[in-house]
Design a protein around this motif. Structure first.
Motif, PDB file in Angstrom:
ATOM      1  N   LYS A  12     -22.662   4.448  58.604  1.00 27.44           N
ATOM      2  CA  LYS A  12     -21.234   4.686  58.376  1.00 27.44           C
ATOM      3  C   LYS A  12     -20.956   5.135  56.939  1.00 27.44           C
ATOM      4  O   LYS A  12     -20.109   5.986  56.704  1.00 27.44           O
ATOM      5  N   GLU A  13     -21.689   4.564  55.982  1.00 25.84           N
ATOM      6  CA  GLU A  13     -21.515   4.977  54.591  1.00 25.84           C
ATOM      7  C   GLU A  13     -21.957   6.431  54.417  1.00 25.84           C
ATOM      8  O   GLU A  13     -21.292   7.223  53.750  1.00 25.84           O
ATOM      9  N   TRP A  54     -19.362   8.704  55.796  1.00 25.17           N
ATOM     10  CA  TRP A  54     -18.255   8.910  54.851  1.00 25.17           C
ATOM     11  C   TRP A  54     -18.635   9.938  53.779  1.00 25.17           C
ATOM     12  O   TRP A  54     -17.857  10.834  53.464  1.00 25.17           O
ATOM     13  N   TRP A  84     -16.340   1.754  54.072  1.00 26.96           N
ATOM     14  CA  TRP A  84     -17.516   2.622  54.044  1.00 26.96           C
ATOM     15  C   TRP A  84     -17.645   3.268  52.673  1.00 26.96           C
ATOM     16  O   TRP A  84     -18.721   3.327  52.086  1.00 26.96           O
ATOM     17  N   LYS A  85     -16.513   3.768  52.178  1.00 28.49           N
ATOM     18  CA  LYS A  85     -16.480   4.426  50.877  1.00 28.49           C
ATOM     19  C   LYS A  85     -16.911   3.461  49.776  1.00 28.49           C
ATOM     20  O   LYS A  85     -17.762   3.787  48.946  1.00 28.49           O
ATOM     21  N   THR A  88     -25.869   2.752  54.823  1.00 29.08           N
ATOM     22  CA  THR A  88     -25.712   2.546  56.260  1.00 29.08           C
ATOM     23  C   THR A  88     -25.294   3.862  56.898  1.00 29.08           C
ATOM     24  O   THR A  88     -24.881   4.799  56.206  1.00 29.08           O
TER      25      THR A  88
END
Length: 127
Positions: free
Chosen positions: A76-77, A80, A108-109, A74
């Motif tokens: 957001k991932e 990160w 996210w991590k 994603t």
């Protein structure tokens, strides 16, 4: 000097001659050890270190390489991944910058690492 006085034997000559020989012997032994150490631990010339520095990849190439691993993640991932590995930010710093909670960044991590592990396992099966 105290070592020399402890091992001095009066029957073998004057103390000053013995002390001179004793100290000279100690100095020669230490010089020999230093030479052996230098022979075993040769440092490369300045040109070598300059060459090593020149061989470092550019941050752009590092970023491009890491982005290839972000496919399937994603936004957001991927954010990160980039912040952690390119910018060397902590989860707290990412949370502050993105104006989210640390818990959100940890999610996210977790998602990114989980997907990357699956990708690694899948790739290992085919190799």
């Amino acid at each position: 000097m105290s070592e020399a006085s402890q091992s001095y034997n009066e029957g073998k000559g004057s103390f000053s001659n013995y002390t001179y020989s004793y100290i000279k012997g100690k100095m020669l032994t230490q010089m020999s050890r230093n030479n052996q150490h230098q022979d075993k631990h040769v440092l490369p010339e300045k040109e070598f270190w300059e060459w090593i520095e020149d061989q470092g990849s550019s941050p752009f190439l590092e970023k491009e390489t890491i982005l290839t691993y972000c496919e399937g993640l994603t936004e957001k991932e991927a954010k990160w991944i980039m912040a952690s590995f390119i910018e060397q930010l902590t989860n707290m710093e990412i949370a502050e910058r993105e104006n989210v909670s640390i818990s959100a960044v940890k999610q996210w991590k977790s998602g990114a690492l989980s997907k990357l592990r699956k990708l690694k396992e899948k790739t290992a099966k085919y190799n």
